[in-house]
Design a protein around this motif. Structure first.
Motif, PDB file in Angstrom:
ATOM      1  N   ILE A  40       0.854  -1.191   0.000  1.00 53.14           N
ATOM      2  CA  ILE A  40       0.000   0.000   0.000  1.00 53.14           C
ATOM      3  C   ILE A  40       0.893   1.247   0.000  1.00 53.14           C
ATOM      4  N   THR A  41       0.337   2.354  -0.482  1.00 54.97           N
ATOM      5  CA  THR A  41       1.057   3.626  -0.441  1.00 54.97           C
ATOM      6  C   THR A  41       0.547   4.465   0.711  1.00 54.97           C
ATOM      7  N   ARG A  42       1.452   5.209   1.323  1.00 54.87           N
ATOM      8  CA  ARG A  42       1.131   6.030   2.483  1.00 54.87           C
ATOM      9  C   ARG A  42       1.461   7.482   2.153  1.00 54.87           C
ATOM     10  N   THR A  43       0.445   8.301   2.075  1.00 57.90           N
ATOM     11  CA  THR A  43       0.642   9.714   1.733  1.00 57.90           C
ATOM     12  C   THR A  43       0.728  10.607   2.963  1.00 57.90           C
ATOM     13  N   ALA A  44       0.382  10.082   4.127  1.00 56.90           N
ATOM     14  CA  ALA A  44       0.472  10.867   5.361  1.00 56.90           C
ATOM     15  C   ALA A  44       1.909  10.826   5.861  1.00 56.90           C
ATOM     16  N   ILE A  45       2.585  11.949   5.798  1.00 51.42           N
ATOM     17  CA  ILE A  45       3.974  12.041   6.216  1.00 51.42           C
ATOM     18  C   ILE A  45       4.037  12.511   7.668  1.00 51.42           C
ATOM     19  N   THR A  46       4.859  11.846   8.480  1.00 49.48           N
ATOM     20  CA  THR A  46       4.882  12.115   9.914  1.00 49.48           C
ATOM     21  C   THR A  46       5.612  13.403  10.266  1.00 49.48           C
TER      22      THR A  46
END
Length: 294
Positions: free
Chosen positions: A159-165
């Motif tokens: 999966i791709t994660r667009t929420a950057i910490t």
């Protein structure tokens, strides 16, 4: 408390998962639990009891006698101290000398207040360390491990994660990659037992508790939906009721009467309708009856 149950019960639960992880294995990167020798999927008894506890806590919130002892982020000693305060116990190691009946009083207090102790039993460390016999309560309801009807083939989905910490991570990259494990589809079977003998002698598990347990089993996944677990549901609950307290037939003979088979063996199952469930109720042992709930 209400009067304890008088009949023994043995039961079978059929539940399924679609595009989800029914029980992650922390020793294998949280992938679905698998019997390494056969490839069949596994779900632990602890996992199922957690779902039952959560359901009871949700529908009986604030109702006396239906509190949950084993809860997330709540120390067990916090609940144990309630019993100490109720009986005015200051030194747990000396109370037995002054009150020889304190074991039974504490056990009954905890069982009457906490549904999961009354049902599954508990190990109460505070009282174990105080050398009180009530520290270990054996519950009348027990579950085994659930096992899938057929071998499973877990899939790893990227999966791709667009929420950057962090700001630094946002400057370095816009997206990150992740993964999740799923079982495309599996039907699981688990066997359980209800001892009327332990209910009478130990916890006082009642008919009202039993009806609530059946309700919780049938609905335990309805309040537990999440992206990780996909679609999970209890499909059927098959209950064998004995006329006596100690039972009228061995449990394994009753469980052997439940047959689950795939309709088309040459293709992978992808729904509950791909299976056929047959319960042999012909010539049941004397004193045993069967009911099916869904």
């Amino acid at each position: 408390m209400s009067e304890a149950i008088k009949n023994r019960y043995d039961f079978v639960i059929l539940f399924d998962v679609e595009n989800g992880n029914p029980n992650g294995d922390p020793d294998a990167g949280n992938m679905p639990r698998v019997d390494q020798e056969t490839g069949h999927g596994l779900v632990t008894d602890v996992c199922l009891k957690r779902k039952i506890r959560n359901y009871i806590e949700a529908i009986k919130e604030g109702v006396p006698g239906y509190r949950i002892y084993i809860k997330d982020d709540v120390p067990l000693a916090h609940h144990d101290q309630e019993a100490c305060a109720h009986f005015g116990i200051e030194d747990i190691k000396k109370i037995k000398k002054d009150n020889p009946e304190i074991d039974k009083k504490i056990r009954d207090f905890m069982c009457s207040n906490f549904f999961d102790i009354r049902t599954f039993g508990a190990v109460m460390t505070t009282f174990v360390q105080g050398a009180l016999n009530c520290g270990q309560v054996r519950g009348p309801v027990q579950l085994g491990f659930a096992r899938s009807i057929d071998p499973i083939l877990p899939q790893e989905i990227t999966i791709t994660r667009t929420a950057i910490t962090t700001v630094q991570a946002a400057q370095a990259q816009k997206t990150t990659m992740g993964r999740k494990f799923i079982v495309p589809y599996a039907l699981y079977k688990v066997e359980g037992y209800v001892s009327a003998n332990l209910a009478r002698k130990v916890t006082g598990f009642s008919e009202e508790d039993l009806e609530l347990l059946w309700r919780a089993i049938l609905s335990m996944f309805e309040l537990d939906h999440s992206a990780a677990r996909g679609n999970m549901a209890t499909r059927e609950l098959i209950v064998f009721r004995h006329e006596s307290e100690l039972g009228n037939a061995p449990a394994y003979r009753l469980f052997d009467r439940v047959h689950v088979s795939k309709k088309r063996k040459e293709t992978p199952a992808r729904s509950y309708q791909d299976y056929e469930v047959h319960v042999d109720t012909e010539n049941l042992p004397e004193g045993v009856s069967c009911m099916r709930m869904s």
